[in-house]
Design a protein around this motif. Structure first.
Motif, PDB file in Angstrom:
ATOM      1  N   PRO A  33       9.806  34.679 -12.349  1.00 33.06           N
ATOM      2  CA  PRO A  33       9.595  33.261 -12.054  1.00 33.06           C
ATOM      3  C   PRO A  33       9.670  32.914 -10.577  1.00 33.06           C
ATOM      4  O   PRO A  33       8.885  32.090 -10.086  1.00 33.06           O
ATOM      5  CB  PRO A  33      10.717  32.576 -12.844  1.00 33.06           C
ATOM      6  N   SER A  34      10.579  33.532  -9.847  1.00 34.74           N
ATOM      7  CA  SER A  34      10.752  33.182  -8.433  1.00 34.74           C
ATOM      8  C   SER A  34       9.533  33.526  -7.587  1.00 34.74           C
ATOM      9  O   SER A  34       9.359  32.998  -6.483  1.00 34.74           O
ATOM     10  CB  SER A  34      11.980  33.891  -7.856  1.00 34.74           C
ATOM     11  N   ALA A  37       3.630  31.020  -9.843  1.00 34.82           N
ATOM     12  CA  ALA A  37       3.108  29.652  -9.877  1.00 34.82           C
ATOM     13  C   ALA A  37       2.348  29.470 -11.173  1.00 34.82           C
ATOM     14  O   ALA A  37       1.833  30.430 -11.756  1.00 34.82           O
ATOM     15  CB  ALA A  37       2.200  29.380  -8.682  1.00 34.82           C
ATOM     16  N   PHE A  73       8.384  24.897 -15.153  1.00 36.22           N
ATOM     17  CA  PHE A  73       8.136  25.229 -13.752  1.00 36.22           C
ATOM     18  C   PHE A  73       8.643  24.109 -12.850  1.00 36.22           C
ATOM     19  O   PHE A  73       9.330  24.357 -11.841  1.00 36.22           O
ATOM     20  CB  PHE A  73       6.630  25.455 -13.512  1.00 36.22           C
ATOM     21  N   ARG A  76      12.380  23.825 -12.342  1.00 37.02           N
ATOM     22  CA  ARG A  76      12.938  24.923 -11.568  1.00 37.02           C
ATOM     23  C   ARG A  76      12.363  24.996 -10.151  1.00 37.02           C
ATOM     24  O   ARG A  76      12.527  25.988  -9.454  1.00 37.02           O
ATOM     25  CB  ARG A  76      12.716  26.241 -12.330  1.00 37.02           C
ATOM     26  N   LEU A  78       9.401  25.347  -9.162  1.00 37.70           N
ATOM     27  CA  LEU A  78       8.371  26.359  -9.022  1.00 37.70           C
ATOM     28  C   LEU A  78       7.018  25.661  -8.950  1.00 37.70           C
ATOM     29  O   LEU A  78       6.807  24.643  -9.606  1.00 37.70           O
ATOM     30  CB  LEU A  78       8.410  27.335 -10.202  1.00 37.70           C
ATOM     31  N   VAL A 144       3.797  33.099  -3.314  1.00 38.62           N
ATOM     32  CA  VAL A 144       3.525  33.409  -4.715  1.00 38.62           C
ATOM     33  C   VAL A 144       2.860  34.768  -4.830  1.00 38.62           C
ATOM     34  O   VAL A 144       1.940  35.094  -4.079  1.00 38.62           O
ATOM     35  CB  VAL A 144       2.623  32.327  -5.337  1.00 38.62           C
ATOM     36  N   ASN A 216      17.203  28.824 -10.345  1.00 40.56           N
ATOM     37  CA  ASN A 216      16.515  28.761  -9.064  1.00 40.56           C
ATOM     38  C   ASN A 216      17.223  29.605  -8.003  1.00 40.56           C
ATOM     39  O   ASN A 216      18.431  29.466  -7.812  1.00 40.56           O
ATOM     40  CB  ASN A 216      16.414  27.306  -8.587  1.00 40.56           C
TER      41      ASN A 216
END
Length: 219
Positions: A33-34, A37, A73, A76, A78, A144, A216
């Motif tokens: 996830p980090s 996108a 998203f 968080r 994102l 990303v 996060n």
């Protein structure tokens, strides 16, 4: 040619069946996830309003799943990007030889539905969301590396954008139940092709589980 191949009752079963069909040749990769996108392609009234001649019968069925991912998203911090497809006589190029009309800016049906109107919008003029747009620049600014591609239509804008993302070095996750098009044959054919060399097929609930466990700042 149009058919509603997804319903609320069948979408999960149908999507799992596709995963089973491609498991012998598709690749698995860790979703991070980090580094990711969410890209939501062309969720415009033109494709989602039953009064439109371009209405996609299965699109309303995938909508709750895309909304769920977008919320996860967003919560968080994102990045979430949407695209709005617009054409003029100049930028449509060969697209105008294929379609009855063009999605012009002055057409109210060209608007993104309100569920996604608050996210960063990329205006595009061809199937490929990277072509002559700022999408790649925006993604790289946010560092990303992975993109979850959702929206419509699977065999046109979704497939073209995924192939373009791959060429640009982005790992793509493709939720089978997060995209839709006019027919099951078109949908399945694109998923099959993209799963062999271009994208990681998945289900929205599998991404949901990972995102829900993400804090996060984690890698």
């Amino acid at each position: 040619m149009k058919e509603q191949y997804f319903t609320e009752e069948t979408i999960e079963m149908e999507s799992k069946q596709v995963l089973d069909k491609i498991k012998s040749f598709s690749r698995k990769q860790l979703f991070k996830p980090s580094k990711s996108a969410l890209l939501i392609l062309d969720m415009q009234r033109y494709f989602l309003d039953p009064k439109s001649h371009a209405f996609i019968p299965s699109a309303p069925i995938i909508l709750p799943r895309i909304k769920m991912l977008a919320k996860l998203f967003e919560d968080r911090n994102l990045p979430v990007f949407t695209t709005r497809h617009l054409n003029s006589d100049d930028n449509a190029k060969l697209m105008k030889t294929w379609w009855r009309d063009m999605i012009r800016e002055d057409n109210p049906m060209s608007e993104i539905i309100s569920d996604f109107s608050s996210y960063t919008m990329i205006v595009k003029h061809q199937y490929d969301a990277f072509y002559n747009t700022s999408l790649e620049e925006n993604l790289k600014e946010r560092k990303v590396e992975q993109i979850v591609v959702t929206g419509v239509m699977t065999h046109l804008c979704v497939e073209s954008t995924i192939r373009s993302a791959f060429i640009r070095g982005f790992t793509v996750f493709l939720p089978i139940d997060g995209t839709a098009t006019y027919s099951k044959d078109f949908h399945l054919s694109s998923i099959l092709n993209l799963s062999h060399g271009f994208a990681i097929p998945t289900l929205t609930k599998d991404l949901e589980e990972i995102l829900e466990g993400y804090t996060n700042g984690e890698t």
